[in-house]
Design an enzyme around this catalytic site. Sequence first.
Site, mmCIF file in Angstrom:
data_model
loop_
_atom_site.group_PDB
_atom_site.id
_atom_site.type_symbol
_atom_site.label_atom_id
_atom_site.label_comp_id
_atom_site.label_asym_id
_atom_site.label_seq_id
_atom_site.Cartn_x
_atom_site.Cartn_y
_atom_site.Cartn_z
ATOM 1 N N CYS A 70 -27.060 -36.153 51.068
ATOM 2 C CA CYS A 70 -26.603 -37.496 50.696
ATOM 3 C C CYS A 70 -25.776 -38.157 51.789
ATOM 4 O O CYS A 70 -25.793 -39.389 51.929
ATOM 5 C CB CYS A 70 -25.795 -37.428 49.399
ATOM 6 N N HIS B 276 -29.955 -37.707 43.946
ATOM 7 C CA HIS B 276 -28.534 -37.675 43.636
ATOM 8 C C HIS B 276 -28.013 -39.091 43.404
ATOM 9 O O HIS B 276 -28.705 -40.085 43.634
ATOM 10 C CB HIS B 276 -27.770 -36.988 44.763
ATOM 11 N N GLU C 143 -25.839 -40.984 44.956
ATOM 12 C CA GLU C 143 -25.781 -41.882 46.104
ATOM 13 C C GLU C 143 -27.151 -42.486 46.414
ATOM 14 O O GLU C 143 -27.265 -43.678 46.732
ATOM 15 C CB GLU C 143 -25.270 -41.136 47.340
ATOM 16 N N CYS D 89 -23.134 -34.560 49.521
ATOM 17 C CA CYS D 89 -23.561 -33.226 49.979
ATOM 18 C C CYS D 89 -23.946 -33.266 51.452
ATOM 19 O O CYS D 89 -24.359 -34.291 51.998
ATOM 20 C CB CYS D 89 -24.704 -32.706 49.121
#
Length: 295
Positions: A88, A54, A56, A79
């Site tokens: 994350c 993701h 991040e 998330c």
Amino acid sequence: MPTSVELAAMRRAIIISASGLGTTSPNPAVGCVILDAAGRTVGEGYHLRKGDPHAEVNALAAAGARAAGGTAVVTLEPCNHEGLTPACHQALLDARIARVLIAVMDPTSRGEGGAARLRKAGVDVQTHVLEDEALVVLGPWRASQSFQRPVLNLLIQTNAAGYATAPTAEALAEIELQRHAHDLLISLDGLAEEGRTGSHGRHFSVPAQPVPDEPGDAVTALAEAGARTVLLVGPSKLGERLLSGSLVDCVTLLVPVPEPSQATTTTSAPLLPDGYVLSRITRAGGQLVVSAERR
């Protein structure tokens, strides 16, 4: 309150998040910028496709140890669950991030959201930072979550009298531009193809057969493929039926630029379908690109 540096970082995160348009579905297109403890940008990243890291995680990888004590500026709430990738919010905690700025809250959070978990761990969290600007990118994904179907955009070439016609060479060029921000393109014959060929990875499928003309069946087939945004080329029976069923979210008309002496001539056909309002007009070569959204 966010500082001017943090607001600039959020706008940067929003801009780079758009790099994932047309490839991340069924996931959202997200961007992240990492500032160190002194407010300097030390990393940035965006989500490319489902199953890949993701935003991040990519930004933290770029920042490395410089993230400790710094700020994560992210367009969507981190998330809070593990799926194909780790959670994350935990990655931010592991990197010892001290502050997190979030533009849009995640409507798909399972139970306690990532923002709440970060706060419980002592992280300073601010939400709804430049939310309206972030929705320029995340809006279609969030709408698809709300509608429980893909966002459908219909593009139609018209003649000078306002009637739909087969796409011209200029219209085909505009279609090629617009398709890259969509998961699927539905051609005049009902065949589906990726907006960007081979861009989604193994968690996305393209309907192998022509998309059904019946609106309910068509929407089901597109949703099952994992699409969040679909560009339909008109005029077609499918487009007409989706319009009649109030399932088309945006209509784009490619209108020939009239001669100055014809500019006040009344067209024979209504420019927009009922229930749509103008949202954007620009010029591309010898045509006007007129976009309208459903009320």
